[in-house]
Design an enzyme around this catalytic site. Structure first.
Site, PDB file in Angstrom:
ATOM      1  CB  CYS A 186      -3.063   8.289  -7.255  1.00 17.74           C
ATOM      2  SG  CYS A 186      -4.655   7.491  -7.024  1.00 17.74           S
ATOM      3  CD  GLU A 214      -6.549  -1.470  -6.592  1.00 20.43           C
ATOM      4  OE1 GLU A 214      -6.509  -0.295  -6.221  1.00 20.43           O
ATOM      5  OE2 GLU A 214      -6.094  -2.418  -5.914  1.00 20.43           O
ATOM      6  CD  GLU A 252      -5.018   0.967  -9.587  1.00 23.66           C
ATOM      7  OE1 GLU A 252      -4.906   2.159  -9.921  1.00 23.66           O
ATOM      8  OE2 GLU A 252      -5.834   0.206 -10.123  1.00 23.66           O
ATOM      9  CD  GLU A 282       7.857   2.778   3.963  1.00 24.94           C
ATOM     10  OE1 GLU A 282       6.983   1.956   3.594  1.00 24.94           O
ATOM     11  OE2 GLU A 282       8.769   3.191   3.209  1.00 24.94           O
ATOM     12  N   GLY A 294       0.782  -1.232   0.000  1.00 22.60           N
ATOM     13  CA  GLY A 294       0.000   0.000   0.000  1.00 22.60           C
ATOM     14  C   GLY A 294       0.808   1.273   0.000  1.00 22.60           C
ATOM     15  CB  ALA A 295       0.286   4.566  -1.557  1.00 20.52           C
ATOM     16  N   GLY A 347       1.237   6.466 -10.089  1.00 17.39           N
ATOM     17  CA  GLY A 347       1.018   7.909  -9.993  1.00 17.39           C
ATOM     18  C   GLY A 347       0.385   8.523 -11.232  1.00 17.39           C
ATOM     19  CG  ASN A 382      -2.934   8.001  -1.133  1.00 11.93           C
ATOM     20  OD1 ASN A 382      -2.769   6.790  -0.996  1.00 11.93           O
ATOM     21  ND2 ASN A 382      -3.286   8.548  -2.264  1.00 11.93           N
TER      22      ASN A 382
HETATM   23  P1  NAD Z   1       6.001   4.534  -2.815  1.00 15.36           P
HETATM   24  O1  NAD Z   1       6.146   4.057  -4.208  1.00 15.36           O
HETATM   25  O2  NAD Z   1       7.137   5.240  -2.192  1.00 15.36           O
HETATM   26  O3  NAD Z   1       5.683   3.296  -1.837  1.00 15.36           O
HETATM   27  C1  NAD Z   1       4.566   2.466  -2.050  1.00 15.36           C
HETATM   28  C2  NAD Z   1       4.748   1.169  -1.276  1.00 15.36           C
HETATM   29  O4  NAD Z   1       5.765   0.386  -1.908  1.00 15.36           O
HETATM   30  C3  NAD Z   1       5.187   1.334   0.181  1.00 15.36           C
HETATM   31  O5  NAD Z   1       4.468   0.405   0.965  1.00 15.36           O
HETATM   32  C4  NAD Z   1       6.670   0.985   0.136  1.00 15.36           C
HETATM   33  O6  NAD Z   1       7.165   0.491   1.355  1.00 15.36           O
HETATM   34  C5  NAD Z   1       6.683  -0.095  -0.928  1.00 15.36           C
HETATM   35  N1  NAD Z   1       7.961  -0.307  -1.608  1.00 15.36           N
HETATM   36  C6  NAD Z   1       8.960   0.588  -1.836  1.00 15.36           C
HETATM   37  N2  NAD Z   1       9.962   0.001  -2.527  1.00 15.36           N
HETATM   38  C7  NAD Z   1       9.593  -1.287  -2.738  1.00 15.36           C
HETATM   39  C8  NAD Z   1      10.211  -2.396  -3.413  1.00 15.36           C
HETATM   40  N3  NAD Z   1      11.404  -2.293  -4.017  1.00 15.36           N
HETATM   41  N4  NAD Z   1       9.527  -3.561  -3.459  1.00 15.36           N
HETATM   42  C9  NAD Z   1       8.311  -3.691  -2.896  1.00 15.36           C
HETATM   43  N5  NAD Z   1       7.698  -2.689  -2.234  1.00 15.36           N
HETATM   44  C10 NAD Z   1       8.320  -1.488  -2.166  1.00 15.36           C
HETATM   45  O7  NAD Z   1       4.669   5.408  -2.802  1.00 15.36           O
HETATM   46  P2  NAD Z   1       4.074   6.297  -1.621  1.00 15.36           P
HETATM   47  O8  NAD Z   1       4.969   7.492  -1.458  1.00 15.36           O
HETATM   48  O9  NAD Z   1       3.769   5.452  -0.451  1.00 15.36           O
HETATM   49  O10 NAD Z   1       2.670   6.759  -2.242  1.00 15.36           O
HETATM   50  C11 NAD Z   1       2.533   7.817  -3.125  1.00 15.36           C
HETATM   51  C12 NAD Z   1       2.453   7.335  -4.559  1.00 15.36           C
HETATM   52  O11 NAD Z   1       1.411   6.378  -4.691  1.00 15.36           O
HETATM   53  C13 NAD Z   1       2.121   8.435  -5.528  1.00 15.36           C
HETATM   54  O12 NAD Z   1       2.905   8.321  -6.690  1.00 15.36           O
HETATM   55  C14 NAD Z   1       0.676   8.188  -5.862  1.00 15.36           C
HETATM   56  O13 NAD Z   1       0.256   8.688  -7.100  1.00 15.36           O
HETATM   57  C15 NAD Z   1       0.594   6.706  -5.797  1.00 15.36           C
HETATM   58  N6  NAD Z   1      -0.792   6.267  -5.557  1.00 15.36           N
HETATM   59  C16 NAD Z   1      -1.478   5.647  -6.578  1.00 15.36           C
HETATM   60  C17 NAD Z   1      -2.803   5.264  -6.396  1.00 15.36           C
HETATM   61  C18 NAD Z   1      -3.581   4.596  -7.505  1.00 15.36           C
HETATM   62  O14 NAD Z   1      -4.592   3.970  -7.212  1.00 15.36           O
HETATM   63  N7  NAD Z   1      -3.188   4.690  -8.750  1.00 15.36           N
HETATM   64  C19 NAD Z   1      -3.421   5.487  -5.177  1.00 15.36           C
HETATM   65  C20 NAD Z   1      -2.698   6.110  -4.162  1.00 15.36           C
HETATM   66  C21 NAD Z   1      -1.378   6.486  -4.369  1.00 15.36           C
END
Ligand code: NAD
Length: 483
Positions: free
Chosen positions: A283, A457, A249, A178, A149-150, A251, A152
Site C-alpha cells: 500500500c 497502527e 488503512e 477472501e 484484512g487485505a 490505498g 497482501n
Molecule cells: P478491498 O478493499 O477489496 O478488500 C479489503 C477487505 O474488505 C476484504 O477483506 C474484503 O472482503 C472486505 N470488504 C469488501 N467490501 C466490504 C464491505 N462492504 N464491508 C466490509 N468489508 C468489506 O482491498 P484488497 O483488494 O483486499 O486490498 C488491496 C487494497 O488494500 C489496496 O488499495 C491497498 O493499498 C490497501 N492496503 C492498505 C494497507 C495500509 O496499511 N494502508 C495495507 C495493505 C493494503
C-alpha cells in the site's frame, strides 16, 4: 490439498465449519493450483463469533495487563519457533517468495505481539489535581473489535490489529481477505495455545458481505480495516451509523522524490524496494518516482540494469526474489494499467508483459516520461509498475507530489540535510522516509492522511485507537447545590 486447514473458522477457541456457506477457493498464485477450500461464514457462524467474543472479552479484560502481556509474548515466541512453516503457508496464500516471507511476515506479526505484549502491563490512566478535589482517568478497552484484512500481508495484518486490541483488553473478530484466508487461522490457533481465553480472538471467513454484517452489528465497538479507498468509504460510513471507533488503512499513490545530489545507488535501491517488493502489492509504495532532470538518464539506466536482475520463479525456491500477482484478477487489473500507460504515451523502459510461465506473473515494469495527468500517475495500480516523472525545482516537485487525493506515504533521497527535513515537513502524508523507503518497524506509527486513512497502527499511538479514557471526578468536600 496442500494447505487445507482443519476448518474454515476459528471461534471460541476451536475450529468450526458450516458447509452451508459459499465456497472460498484458495489458489497458489504461482501455479493456479487450488491449495484449500473453505466456506464463507453463514449468519449462524457470525452469531457464534459475536457471542463468543462478548463472553471472552469479559474474562480477558478482568486479567491484569501484565498477565495479558505474558500471553501475547508467549504467542510471539511460538510464532518465532514456527517461522518456517508459517512462512511457507504465507507463500502458498499470497504467492510472495519465501525469500521475503521468511523475514517479513510472521516475523512482523511476532514483533507486534512482543511489542504490545510488553506495553500491556504499563497502560495506565492519570491523576489530575483540582485543588482538594481531583479527577482520575482509567484506560478501558472498547469491547469487541472487528479486523478486516487485505490480501497482501495476511499474517502481518492479523497481528497488527490483534496485538494492540488484545493488549488493551478487547476481543477481536478478524475477517481475512477472501483471497488469502489461511494465515489468520494460524494466528488464532497460536494465540489460544499461548493462553488467550476462548472467544478473545476469532477468525471468520467471508467476502465483503460478511465484513459488512460485522460492521453493522450493534455488539461491535470498533472496526479496523485494511483495504482500498472505495471499501474504506463504505465501511467508515457503516461504522459511523453505529458511532463505532475506526481505523482505516487504505490505498495510496505515494511520491518518491530523488534530487540530483542523492547517492544514486541508494536512490535506485529505494525505488526498487518501494515498487517491486511483494511484486508491487504494497500500500505504501512510492509509485510516482520524481527524478531531478540532471540525473534522470543515469538513474533510469541503473534502475533498468538492477531491475532486470530480479529472479522470477517458484516462490517456494529461496533463490526466487520476485513472485506472481496474488490472483488472475489482480494480474488483469495491472496489465490493463500497463496498456493504458503505453496508450497514453509513457516510455516503456523494461517489462510490460505477463511472464511466459504458469501462474499470475507480470515482469517488473518501468515507465519513464510519465506526466502528472496520466492514469498510471493518478490511480493506485497495486502491482510492479514504477513510473518515473522528472522535475526541475523543489517548489515545483513538492506541489506535484502533494497533488493527489491520497496521503499514505512519501519519500525523499538527497544529501542536503536541511532540504531533507524541509521536504519531509512539506509532505501531505502519514508516513515519510528520508534516504530510505518502506521500513515499517512496530515502534513507529504507521498510517495515512487524506483519503489514505484514519488512525495509526503500531507504536504507542495504536493504544489510543484500541482503548478509551474514562474520567472519574472525586469531590472531597460537601456538595454545594443552588437549592
Ligand atoms: P478491498 O478493499 O477489496 O478488500 C479489503 C477487505 O474488505 C476484504 O477483506 C474484503 O472482503 C472486505 N470488504 C469488501 N467490501 C466490504 C464491505 N462492504 N464491508 C466490509 N468489508 C468489506 O482491498 P484488497 O483488494 O483486499 O486490498 C488491496 C487494497 O488494500 C489496496 O488499495 C491497498 O493499498 C490497501 N492496503 C492498505 C494497507 C495500509 O496499511 N494502508 C495495507 C495493505 C493494503
Amino acid at each position: 490439498m496442500r494447505a487445507q486447514p482443519k476448518a474454515s473458522h476459528f471461534i471460541n477457541g476451536a475450529y468450526v465449519e458450516d458447509a452451508a456457506g459459499d465456497v472460498i477457493e484458495c489458489i497458489f498464485p504461482a501455479t493456479g493450483e487450488v491449495v484449500a477450500k473453505l466456506h464463507s461464514a453463514t449468519p449462524a457462524i457470525i452469531e457464534q463469533a459475536l457471542e463468543s467474543a462478548k463472553a471472552g472479552q469479559k474474562i480477558w479484560a478482568a486479567m491484569s495487563g501484565t498477565e495479558r502481556g505474558r500471553v501475547l509474548r508467549k504467542a510471539a515466541f511460538i510464532i518465532e519457533e514456527r517461522n518456517r512453516d508459517l512462512s511457507i503457508l504465507e507463500t502458498l496464500d499470497t504467492g510472495k517468495p519465501l525469500s521475503e516471507t521468511l523475514y517479513v511476515d510472521a516475523t512482523s506479526g511476532r514483533e507486534a505481539l512482543e511489542y504490545f505484549g510488553g506495553l500491556a502491563g504499563s497502560l495506565t490512566g492519570e491523576h489530575i489535581s483540582l485543588g482538594q478535589d481531583w479527577v482520575y482517568t482509567v484506560r478501558e478497552p472498547l469491547g469487541i473489535c472487528v479486523g478486516i484484512g487485505a490480501w497482501n500481508y495476511p499474517t502481518q495484518i492479523a497481528c497488527w490489529k490483534g496485538a494492540p486490541a488484545l493488549a488493551c483488553g478487547n476481543a477481536m473478530i478478524f475477517k481475512p481477505s477472501e483471497t488469502t484466508p489461511l494465515c489468520a487461522l494460524q494466528v488464532a490457533e497460536i494465540l489460544h495455545e499461548a493462553g488467550v481465553p476462548a472467544g478473545v480472538y476469532n477468525v471468520i471467513q467471508g467476502y465483503g458481505d460478511v465484513g459488512a454484517a460485522l460492521v453493522s452489528d450493534a455488539r461491535v465497538d470498533k472496526v479496523s480495516l485494511t483495504g482500498s479507498v472505495p471499501t474504506g468509504r463504505k465501511v467508515y460510513a457503516a461504522a459511523a451509523e453505529g458511532m463505532k471507533h475506526v481505523t482505516m488503512e487504505l490505498g495510496g499513490k505515494s511520491p518518491l522524490i530523488i534530487f540530483d545530489d542523492a547517492d544514486l545507488d541508494n536512490a535506485v535501491g529505494g525505488a526498487i524496494l518501494g515498487n517491486f517488493y511483494s511484486s508491487g502489492q504494497v500500500c505504501s509504495n512510492g509509485t510516482r518516482v520524481f527524478v531531478q532532470k540532471g540525473i534522470k538518464e543515469a538513474f533510469l539506466a541503473r534502475l533498468k540494469e538492477r531491475t532486470e536482475q530480479a529472479t522470477m520463479g517458484d516462490p517456494l525456491d529461496e533463490a526466487t526474489n520476485f513472485g506472481p500477482m496474488v490472483s488472475a484478477n489482480q494480474m488483469n487489473i495491472v496489465l490493463g494499467y500497463i496498456d493504458k500507460g503505453i496508450a497514453e504515451g509513457a516510455r516503456l523502459i523494461t517489462g510490460g508483459k505477463m511472464a511466459q510461465r504458469d501462474g499470475f506473473f507480470i515482469e517488473p515494469t518501468i515507465f519513464a516520461d510519465v506526466t502528472d495527468d496520466m492514469t498510471i500517475a493518478r490511480e493506485e495500480i497495486f502491482g510492479p509498475v514504477l513510473s518515473v516523472l522528472d522535475f526541475d525545482t523543489e517548489d515545483e516537485v513538492m506541489a506535484r507530489a502533494n497533488d493527489t487525493e491520497f496521503g499514505l506515504a512519501a519519500g525523499v533521497f538527497t544529501s542536503d540535510l536541511t532540504r531533507a527535513h524541509r521536504v519531509a515537513a512539506g509532505f501531505e502524508a502519514g508516513t515519510c522516509y528520508i534516504n530510505t523507503y518502506n521500513d515499517a518497524p512496530v515502534e513507529a506509527p504507521f498510517g495515512g492522511s487524506k483519503a489514505s486513512g484514519v488512525g495509526r497502527e503500531n507504536s504507542k499511538e495504536a493504544i489510543n485507537h484500541y482503548s478509551q479514557v474514562k474520567s472519574v471526578y472525586v469531590r472531597m468536600g460537601d456538595v454545594e447545590a443552588p437549592f
